[in-house]
Design a protein around this motif. Structure first.
Motif, PDB file in Angstrom:
ATOM      1  N   SER A  10       0.813  -1.141  -0.150  1.00  0.00           N
ATOM      2  CA  SER A  10      -0.063   0.012   0.127  1.00  0.00           C
ATOM      3  C   SER A  10       0.919   1.311  -0.178  1.00  0.00           C
ATOM      4  O   SER A  10       2.104   1.229   0.457  1.00  0.00           O
ATOM      5  N   SER A  11       0.293   2.326  -0.634  1.00  0.00           N
ATOM      6  CA  SER A  11       0.924   3.552  -0.494  1.00  0.00           C
ATOM      7  C   SER A  11       1.498   3.957   0.822  1.00  0.00           C
ATOM      8  O   SER A  11       2.628   4.589   1.161  1.00  0.00           O
ATOM      9  N   ILE A  15       5.300   4.846   2.162  1.00  0.00           N
ATOM     10  CA  ILE A  15       5.591   6.252   2.762  1.00  0.00           C
ATOM     11  C   ILE A  15       6.283   5.934   3.983  1.00  0.00           C
ATOM     12  O   ILE A  15       7.184   6.281   4.452  1.00  0.00           O
ATOM     13  N   GLN A  16       5.815   5.009   4.776  1.00  0.00           N
ATOM     14  CA  GLN A  16       6.325   4.623   6.194  1.00  0.00           C
ATOM     15  C   GLN A  16       7.731   4.003   6.197  1.00  0.00           C
ATOM     16  O   GLN A  16       8.354   4.406   7.266  1.00  0.00           O
ATOM     17  N   THR A  17       7.939   3.357   5.404  1.00  0.00           N
ATOM     18  CA  THR A  17       9.255   2.601   5.179  1.00  0.00           C
ATOM     19  C   THR A  17      10.195   3.765   4.697  1.00  0.00           C
ATOM     20  O   THR A  17      11.458   3.651   5.233  1.00  0.00           O
ATOM     21  N   TRP A  18      10.048   4.492   3.830  1.00  0.00           N
ATOM     22  CA  TRP A  18      10.826   5.725   3.454  1.00  0.00           C
ATOM     23  C   TRP A  18      11.101   6.606   4.363  1.00  0.00           C
ATOM     24  O   TRP A  18      12.000   7.100   4.817  1.00  0.00           O
TER      25      TRP A  18
END
Length: 90
Positions: A10-11, A15-18
């Motif tokens: 999922s987006s 976003i969380q990983t980056w």
């Protein structure tokens, strides 16, 4: 032959990983810069951080490639078995 559905992230997960990656590198860099030691020690620690991040990406890519190769090999073997079974039924 069954076609496995590729799992899509999922987006929000991307976003969380980056964000976690950028935050961890930033905080570690700030910590190294603010250490009360000589600049050559800070440089050495910065090089260690850089090499650790680079090798982590390399290991992750290598493991992903190995997993995909095994998955492809398994699908090829499954197709061969299905072809042999269909020829046997004739």
């Amino acid at each position: 032959m069954k076609h496995p559905n590729p799992q899509k992230d999922s987006s929000a997960w991307i976003i969380q990983t980056w964000a976690a990656f950028i935050l961890s590198i930033s905080m570690t860099t700030i910590g190294i810069v603010n250490l009360p030691v000589n600049n050559w020690i800070k440089g050495f620690m910065g090089m260690g951080l850089s090499f650790t991040v680079g090798s982590s990406f390399t290991v992750a890519k290598t493991m992903r490639d190995l997993h995909e190769t095994r998955k492809l090999t398994a699908r090829i073997d499954e197709a061969k078995v299905e072809r042999l079974l269909s020829q046997h039924d004739i």
